[in-house]
Write a protein that holds these residues in place. Structure first.
Motif, PDB file in Angstrom:
ATOM      1  N   MET A   1       0.759  -0.933  -0.161  1.00 25.74           N
ATOM      2  CA  MET A   1       0.038   0.205   0.508  1.00 25.74           C
ATOM      3  C   MET A   1       0.859   0.985   0.085  1.00 25.74           C
ATOM      4  N   LEU A   2       0.631   2.276  -0.663  1.00 18.41           N
ATOM      5  CA  LEU A   2       1.029   3.677  -0.617  1.00 18.41           C
ATOM      6  C   LEU A   2       0.592   4.363  -0.295  1.00 18.41           C
ATOM      7  N   SER A   3       1.699   4.619   0.810  1.00 19.63           N
ATOM      8  CA  SER A   3       1.477   5.761   2.244  1.00 19.63           C
ATOM      9  C   SER A   3       2.066   6.894   2.033  1.00 19.63           C
ATOM     10  N   ALA A   4       2.236   7.763   2.749  1.00 24.45           N
ATOM     11  CA  ALA A   4       3.655   8.731   3.179  1.00 24.45           C
ATOM     12  C   ALA A   4       4.293   8.018   3.657  1.00 24.45           C
ATOM     13  N   ARG A   5       3.988   6.962   4.758  1.00 22.98           N
ATOM     14  CA  ARG A   5       5.623   6.472   5.421  1.00 22.98           C
ATOM     15  C   ARG A   5       5.409   5.918   5.216  1.00 22.98           C
ATOM     16  N   SER A   6       5.500   4.505   3.631  1.00 21.65           N
ATOM     17  CA  SER A   6       6.146   3.919   3.386  1.00 21.65           C
ATOM     18  C   SER A   6       7.111   4.510   2.045  1.00 21.65           C
ATOM     19  N   LEU A   7       6.669   5.314   1.558  1.00 22.88           N
ATOM     20  CA  LEU A   7       6.564   6.063   0.526  1.00 22.88           C
ATOM     21  C   LEU A   7       8.518   6.641   0.710  1.00 22.88           C
ATOM     22  N   PHE A   8       8.509   7.368   2.613  1.00 22.40           N
ATOM     23  CA  PHE A   8      10.050   7.917   3.193  1.00 22.40           C
ATOM     24  C   PHE A   8      10.585   6.464   3.371  1.00 22.40           C
ATOM     25  N   GLN A   9       9.555   5.863   4.149  1.00 22.92           N
ATOM     26  CA  GLN A   9      11.036   4.589   3.889  1.00 22.92           C
ATOM     27  C   GLN A   9      11.544   4.230   3.392  1.00 22.92           C
ATOM     28  N   GLU A  10      11.131   3.925   1.873  1.00 23.57           N
ATOM     29  CA  GLU A  10      11.418   3.968   0.740  1.00 23.57           C
ATOM     30  C   GLU A  10      12.993   4.058  -0.068  1.00 23.57           C
ATOM     31  N   ILE A  11      12.832   5.904   0.842  1.00 26.03           N
ATOM     32  CA  ILE A  11      13.513   6.593   0.416  1.00 26.03           C
ATOM     33  C   ILE A  11      14.946   6.592   1.644  1.00 26.03           C
ATOM     34  N   LEU A  12      13.691   6.624   2.558  1.00 24.05           N
ATOM     35  CA  LEU A  12      15.698   6.489   3.506  1.00 24.05           C
ATOM     36  C   LEU A  12      16.236   5.515   3.374  1.00 24.05           C
ATOM     37  N   ASP A  13      15.937   4.056   3.431  1.00 24.63           N
ATOM     38  CA  ASP A  13      16.402   2.965   3.556  1.00 24.63           C
ATOM     39  C   ASP A  13      17.499   3.102   1.934  1.00 24.63           C
ATOM     40  N   ASN A  14      17.717   3.387   1.141  1.00 28.48           N
ATOM     41  CA  ASN A  14      18.286   4.114  -0.108  1.00 28.48           C
ATOM     42  C   ASN A  14      19.691   5.370   0.433  1.00 28.48           C
ATOM     43  N   ASP A  15      20.821   4.592   0.670  1.00 31.20           N
ATOM     44  CA  ASP A  15      21.376   5.566   0.121  1.00 31.20           C
ATOM     45  C   ASP A  15      21.664   6.972  -0.577  1.00 31.20           C
ATOM     46  N   GLU A  16      21.878   6.570  -1.776  1.00 29.84           N
ATOM     47  CA  GLU A  16      21.337   7.629  -2.893  1.00 29.84           C
ATOM     48  C   GLU A  16      20.008   8.800  -2.456  1.00 29.84           C
ATOM     49  N   SER A  17      18.937   7.848  -2.503  1.00 29.78           N
ATOM     50  CA  SER A  17      17.378   8.840  -2.194  1.00 29.78           C
ATOM     51  C   SER A  17      18.366   9.254  -1.101  1.00 29.78           C
ATOM     52  N   PHE A  18      18.513   8.910   0.265  1.00 31.82           N
ATOM     53  CA  PHE A  18      18.584   9.794   1.392  1.00 31.82           C
ATOM     54  C   PHE A  18      19.146  11.102   1.116  1.00 31.82           C
ATOM     55  N   ARG A  19      20.734  10.769   0.269  1.00 32.05           N
ATOM     56  CA  ARG A  19      21.232  11.377  -0.218  1.00 32.05           C
ATOM     57  C   ARG A  19      21.389  12.760  -0.668  1.00 32.05           C
ATOM     58  N   LEU A  20      20.411  13.110  -1.650  1.00 32.07           N
ATOM     59  CA  LEU A  20      19.522  13.914  -1.847  1.00 32.07           C
ATOM     60  C   LEU A  20      18.160  14.059  -1.421  1.00 32.07           C
ATOM     61  N   PHE A  21      17.977  13.601  -0.485  1.00 32.36           N
ATOM     62  CA  PHE A  21      16.892  14.127   0.061  1.00 32.36           C
ATOM     63  C   PHE A  21      17.640  15.029   1.282  1.00 32.36           C
ATOM     64  N   CYS A  22      18.977  15.258   1.962  1.00 30.57           N
ATOM     65  CA  CYS A  22      19.435  15.541   3.012  1.00 30.57           C
ATOM     66  C   CYS A  22      19.652  16.613   2.579  1.00 30.57           C
ATOM     67  N   SER A  23      20.576  16.387   1.729  1.00 27.31           N
ATOM     68  CA  SER A  23      21.076  17.494   0.432  1.00 27.31           C
ATOM     69  C   SER A  23      20.067  18.136   0.210  1.00 27.31           C
ATOM     70  N   VAL A  24      19.010  18.909  -0.387  1.00 27.59           N
ATOM     71  CA  VAL A  24      18.172  19.426  -0.450  1.00 27.59           C
ATOM     72  C   VAL A  24      18.021  20.173   1.277  1.00 27.59           C
ATOM     73  N   ALA A  25      17.143  19.477   2.065  1.00 22.37           N
ATOM     74  CA  ALA A  25      16.873  19.947   3.055  1.00 22.37           C
ATOM     75  C   ALA A  25      18.080  20.493   3.551  1.00 22.37           C
ATOM     76  N   ALA A  26      19.390  20.723   3.526  1.00 17.56           N
ATOM     77  CA  ALA A  26      20.050  21.021   4.355  1.00 17.56           C
ATOM     78  C   ALA A  26      20.136  22.105   3.677  1.00 17.56           C
ATOM     79  N   SER A  27      20.508  22.039   2.051  1.00 13.68           N
ATOM     80  CA  SER A  27      20.912  23.681   1.726  1.00 13.68           C
ATOM     81  C   SER A  27      19.614  24.433   1.681  1.00 13.68           C
ATOM     82  N   GLY A  28      18.363  24.039   1.609  1.00 12.58           N
ATOM     83  CA  GLY A  28      17.405  25.160   1.981  1.00 12.58           C
ATOM     84  C   GLY A  28      17.608  25.541   3.275  1.00 12.58           C
ATOM     85  N   GLU A  29      17.760  24.937   4.436  1.00 13.80           N
ATOM     86  CA  GLU A  29      18.113  25.357   5.820  1.00 13.80           C
ATOM     87  C   GLU A  29      19.007  26.327   5.739  1.00 13.80           C
TER      88      GLU A  29
END
Length: 262
Positions: free
Chosen positions: A1-29
Protein backbone atom coordinates in the motif's frame (compact mmCIF):
# COMPACT_ATOMS: atom_id res chain seq x y z
CA UNK A 1 0.00 0.00 0.00
CA UNK A 2 1.34 3.41 -0.98
CA UNK A 3 1.44 5.75 2.02
CA UNK A 4 3.51 8.69 3.22
CA UNK A 5 5.28 6.43 5.71
CA UNK A 6 6.08 3.66 3.23
CA UNK A 7 7.21 6.19 0.63
CA UNK A 8 9.59 7.95 2.98
CA UNK A 9 10.81 4.66 4.41
CA UNK A 10 11.82 3.60 0.91
CA UNK A 11 13.72 6.87 0.43
CA UNK A 12 15.35 6.47 3.84
CA UNK A 13 16.51 2.90 3.19
CA UNK A 14 18.42 3.76 -0.01
CA UNK A 15 21.71 5.64 0.35
CA UNK A 16 21.39 7.62 -2.89
CA UNK A 17 17.82 8.76 -2.32
CA UNK A 18 18.66 9.58 1.31
CA UNK A 19 21.65 11.64 0.11
CA UNK A 20 19.42 13.65 -2.18
CA UNK A 21 16.76 14.17 0.48
CA UNK A 22 19.23 15.38 3.13
CA UNK A 23 21.22 17.48 0.65
CA UNK A 24 18.13 19.34 -0.56
CA UNK A 25 16.93 19.86 3.02
CA UNK A 26 20.33 21.01 4.33
CA UNK A 27 20.79 23.45 1.47
CA UNK A 28 17.40 25.07 2.02
CA UNK A 29 17.93 25.38 5.76
CA UNK A 30 21.40 26.88 5.36
CA UNK A 31 20.08 29.38 2.83
CA UNK A 32 17.34 30.34 5.27
CA UNK A 33 19.96 30.82 7.97
CA UNK A 34 21.92 33.25 5.78
CA UNK A 35 18.80 35.20 4.82
CA UNK A 36 17.66 35.62 8.41
CA UNK A 37 21.13 36.66 9.55
CA UNK A 38 21.25 39.38 6.89
CA UNK A 39 17.73 40.57 7.72
CA UNK A 40 18.61 40.75 11.42
CA UNK A 41 21.64 42.89 10.57
CA UNK A 42 19.50 45.28 8.51
CA UNK A 43 16.53 45.71 10.87
CA UNK A 44 15.75 49.43 11.28
CA UNK A 45 16.32 51.10 14.64
CA UNK A 46 12.57 51.37 15.21
CA UNK A 47 12.36 47.56 15.25
CA UNK A 48 15.57 46.60 17.05
CA UNK A 49 13.65 44.42 19.52
CA UNK A 50 12.74 42.22 16.57
CA UNK A 51 16.37 41.70 15.54
CA UNK A 52 17.14 39.19 18.30
CA UNK A 53 14.17 37.04 17.27
CA UNK A 54 15.22 37.09 13.61
CA UNK A 55 18.74 36.16 14.71
CA UNK A 56 17.30 33.23 16.68
CA UNK A 57 15.27 32.19 13.61
CA UNK A 58 18.42 32.18 11.51
CA UNK A 59 20.35 30.24 14.16
CA UNK A 60 17.63 27.58 14.15
CA UNK A 61 17.81 27.27 10.36
CA UNK A 62 21.60 26.91 10.49
CA UNK A 63 21.14 24.25 13.18
CA UNK A 64 18.73 22.32 10.97
CA UNK A 65 21.25 22.37 8.13
CA UNK A 66 23.88 20.90 10.47
CA UNK A 67 21.42 18.22 11.60
CA UNK A 68 20.84 17.03 8.04
CA UNK A 69 24.60 17.09 7.39
CA UNK A 70 25.08 15.01 10.56
CA UNK A 71 22.53 12.46 9.36
CA UNK A 72 24.53 12.04 6.16
CA UNK A 73 27.82 11.78 8.02
CA UNK A 74 26.38 9.16 10.34
CA UNK A 75 25.76 6.93 7.31
CA UNK A 76 29.15 7.68 5.82
CA UNK A 77 27.61 9.77 3.04
CA UNK A 78 28.53 13.17 1.61
CA UNK A 79 26.13 15.82 0.26
CA UNK A 80 25.31 15.98 -3.44
CA UNK A 81 24.80 19.17 -5.47
CA UNK A 82 21.21 20.36 -5.26
CA UNK A 83 19.50 20.22 -8.69
CA UNK A 84 18.16 23.69 -9.58
CA UNK A 85 14.60 22.43 -10.10
CA UNK A 86 14.53 21.07 -6.53
CA UNK A 87 15.89 24.23 -4.88
CA UNK A 88 12.73 25.48 -3.17
CA UNK A 89 14.35 28.47 -1.44
CA UNK A 90 16.09 29.81 -4.53
CA UNK A 91 13.01 29.31 -6.71
CA UNK A 92 10.95 31.39 -4.27
CA UNK A 93 13.56 34.15 -4.40
CA UNK A 94 13.74 33.98 -8.20
CA UNK A 95 9.97 34.46 -8.42
CA UNK A 96 10.09 37.58 -6.28
CA UNK A 97 8.80 36.05 -3.06
CA UNK A 98 10.30 37.59 0.04
CA UNK A 99 13.27 39.95 0.01
CA UNK A 100 15.64 39.73 -2.95
CA UNK A 101 19.17 38.59 -2.21
CA UNK A 102 20.71 41.65 -3.84
CA UNK A 103 18.75 43.74 -1.33
CA UNK A 104 20.03 41.66 1.57
CA UNK A 105 23.62 42.09 0.40
CA UNK A 106 23.37 45.87 0.68
CA UNK A 107 24.11 47.82 3.85
CA UNK A 108 20.99 49.98 3.70
CA UNK A 109 18.60 49.35 6.62
CA UNK A 110 15.33 47.69 5.77
CA UNK A 111 12.09 49.64 5.89
CA UNK A 112 9.09 48.60 7.95
CA UNK A 113 7.21 47.52 4.77
CA UNK A 114 10.19 45.31 3.89
CA UNK A 115 10.11 43.76 7.37
CA UNK A 116 6.39 43.10 6.85
CA UNK A 117 7.20 41.43 3.51
CA UNK A 118 9.81 39.23 5.20
CA UNK A 119 7.40 38.18 7.95
CA UNK A 120 4.58 37.45 5.49
CA UNK A 121 6.89 35.32 3.35
CA UNK A 122 8.10 33.49 6.46
CA UNK A 123 4.57 32.93 7.75
CA UNK A 124 3.67 31.13 4.49
CA UNK A 125 6.83 29.02 4.18
CA UNK A 126 6.89 28.14 7.89
CA UNK A 127 3.33 26.82 7.55
CA UNK A 128 4.62 24.40 4.92
CA UNK A 129 7.68 23.48 6.98
CA UNK A 130 5.67 22.92 10.15
CA UNK A 131 3.20 20.65 8.33
CA UNK A 132 5.92 18.60 6.66
CA UNK A 133 7.84 18.14 9.90
CA UNK A 134 4.65 17.25 11.77
CA UNK A 135 4.11 14.47 9.22
CA UNK A 136 7.64 13.14 9.74
CA UNK A 137 7.26 13.48 13.50
CA UNK A 138 4.04 11.47 13.42
CA UNK A 139 5.66 8.58 11.58
CA UNK A 140 9.33 8.67 12.63
CA UNK A 141 9.55 10.19 16.12
CA UNK A 142 10.68 6.80 17.46
CA UNK A 143 13.05 6.01 14.58
CA UNK A 144 16.55 5.16 15.91
CA UNK A 145 18.32 7.40 13.38
CA UNK A 146 15.80 10.12 12.55
CA UNK A 147 13.75 10.41 15.73
CA UNK A 148 15.81 12.98 17.64
CA UNK A 149 16.36 15.14 14.57
CA UNK A 150 12.67 15.08 13.61
CA UNK A 151 11.56 16.06 17.12
CA UNK A 152 14.03 18.96 17.29
CA UNK A 153 13.22 20.40 13.88
CA UNK A 154 9.46 19.95 14.26
CA UNK A 155 9.51 21.84 17.57
CA UNK A 156 11.53 24.65 16.02
CA UNK A 157 9.25 24.97 12.99
CA UNK A 158 6.23 25.28 15.28
CA UNK A 159 8.05 28.07 17.12
CA UNK A 160 8.85 29.84 13.85
CA UNK A 161 5.24 29.71 12.73
CA UNK A 162 4.04 31.06 16.09
CA UNK A 163 6.59 33.88 16.02
CA UNK A 164 5.63 34.96 12.49
CA UNK A 165 1.93 35.09 13.33
CA UNK A 166 2.48 37.02 16.56
CA UNK A 167 4.72 39.61 14.88
CA UNK A 168 2.40 40.03 11.89
CA UNK A 169 -0.53 40.62 14.22
CA UNK A 170 1.53 43.28 16.00
CA UNK A 171 2.15 45.04 12.68
CA UNK A 172 -1.51 44.63 11.73
CA UNK A 173 -2.57 46.40 14.91
CA UNK A 174 -0.09 49.15 14.02
CA UNK A 175 -1.93 49.84 10.75
CA UNK A 176 -0.29 47.48 8.23
CA UNK A 177 -3.22 45.06 7.97
CA UNK A 178 -4.09 45.62 4.29
CA UNK A 179 -0.46 45.30 3.18
CA UNK A 180 -0.05 42.14 5.25
CA UNK A 181 -3.12 40.44 3.77
CA UNK A 182 -2.15 41.39 0.23
CA UNK A 183 1.40 40.12 0.67
CA UNK A 184 0.30 36.93 2.39
CA UNK A 185 -2.06 36.09 -0.48
CA UNK A 186 0.59 36.77 -3.13
CA UNK A 187 3.14 34.66 -1.25
CA UNK A 188 0.74 31.79 -0.63
CA UNK A 189 -0.39 31.49 -4.25
CA UNK A 190 3.21 31.58 -5.48
CA UNK A 191 4.39 29.13 -2.80
CA UNK A 192 1.83 26.44 -3.61
CA UNK A 193 2.82 26.57 -7.28
CA UNK A 194 6.55 26.35 -6.53
CA UNK A 195 5.96 23.61 -3.96
CA UNK A 196 4.10 21.61 -6.63
CA UNK A 197 6.93 22.04 -9.13
CA UNK A 198 9.63 21.15 -6.61
CA UNK A 199 7.66 18.12 -5.40
CA UNK A 200 7.33 16.85 -8.97
CA UNK A 201 11.05 17.36 -9.60
CA UNK A 202 12.07 15.61 -6.38
CA UNK A 203 9.71 12.68 -6.94
CA UNK A 204 10.91 12.26 -10.52
CA UNK A 205 14.52 12.05 -9.33
CA UNK A 206 13.63 9.70 -6.50
CA UNK A 207 11.79 7.51 -8.97
CA UNK A 208 14.86 7.24 -11.18
CA UNK A 209 17.12 6.46 -8.21
CA UNK A 210 14.78 3.83 -6.78
CA UNK A 211 13.67 2.36 -10.10
CA UNK A 212 9.98 3.05 -9.69
CA UNK A 213 7.74 1.77 -12.49
CA UNK A 214 6.12 4.42 -14.68
CA UNK A 215 2.69 3.66 -13.23
CA UNK A 216 3.86 4.46 -9.70
CA UNK A 217 5.59 7.65 -10.78
CA UNK A 218 2.45 8.73 -12.63
CA UNK A 219 0.30 7.97 -9.57
CA UNK A 220 2.54 10.07 -7.33
CA UNK A 221 2.56 12.92 -9.85
CA UNK A 222 -1.24 12.79 -10.01
CA UNK A 223 -1.36 13.02 -6.23
CA UNK A 224 0.90 16.09 -6.25
CA UNK A 225 -1.30 17.76 -8.87
CA UNK A 226 -4.41 16.91 -6.83
CA UNK A 227 -2.91 18.54 -3.73
CA UNK A 228 -2.08 21.63 -5.78
CA UNK A 229 -5.63 21.78 -7.17
CA UNK A 230 -7.02 21.70 -3.63
CA UNK A 231 -4.56 24.32 -2.41
CA UNK A 232 -5.25 26.56 -5.40
CA UNK A 233 -8.99 26.35 -4.79
CA UNK A 234 -9.10 26.77 -1.02
CA UNK A 235 -6.16 25.27 0.86
CA UNK A 236 -3.98 28.37 0.47
CA UNK A 237 -6.22 30.17 2.95
CA UNK A 238 -4.69 28.29 5.88
CA UNK A 239 -1.42 30.04 5.01
CA UNK A 240 -2.82 33.56 5.27
CA UNK A 241 -4.95 33.28 8.41
CA UNK A 242 -3.52 35.09 11.43
CA UNK A 243 -4.38 33.94 14.94
CA UNK A 244 -2.58 34.74 18.16
CA UNK A 245 -0.58 31.57 18.86
CA UNK A 246 -0.60 29.66 22.11
CA UNK A 247 3.20 29.86 22.09
CA UNK A 248 3.80 33.55 22.85
CA UNK A 249 7.27 35.03 22.38
CA UNK A 250 8.34 31.70 20.86
CA UNK A 251 11.74 33.03 19.75
CA UNK A 252 12.41 35.16 22.78
CA UNK A 253 15.22 33.00 24.15
CA UNK A 254 18.44 31.42 22.91
CA UNK A 255 18.36 28.66 20.35
CA UNK A 256 18.49 25.10 21.65
CA UNK A 257 21.69 23.21 20.77
CA UNK A 258 21.65 20.97 17.73
CA UNK A 259 21.80 17.20 18.10
CA UNK A 260 25.02 17.24 16.08
CA UNK A 261 25.34 13.49 16.24
CA UNK A 262 21.78 13.13 14.86
Amino acid sequence: MLSARSLFQEILDNDESFRLFCSVAASGESQGGWENARIAALVPRSERDLASKITRHGADEDKHGRIFDALLKKRGLTPVPVPPDTDYTMLLERHGIGLAHHRLRSDRPLTVPEIVTYLAHSRVTEQRAAEQMELLHRHFADHPDLGRAVKTISHDEDNHLAYCQEELLRFAYAGHGHAIQRTLRECALAEIRIHRDVSLAVMARMGRILGWPKARTALLAAGIHAVYAYERAAGWRRMVTLRMPERRNALGGPAAPAPESA
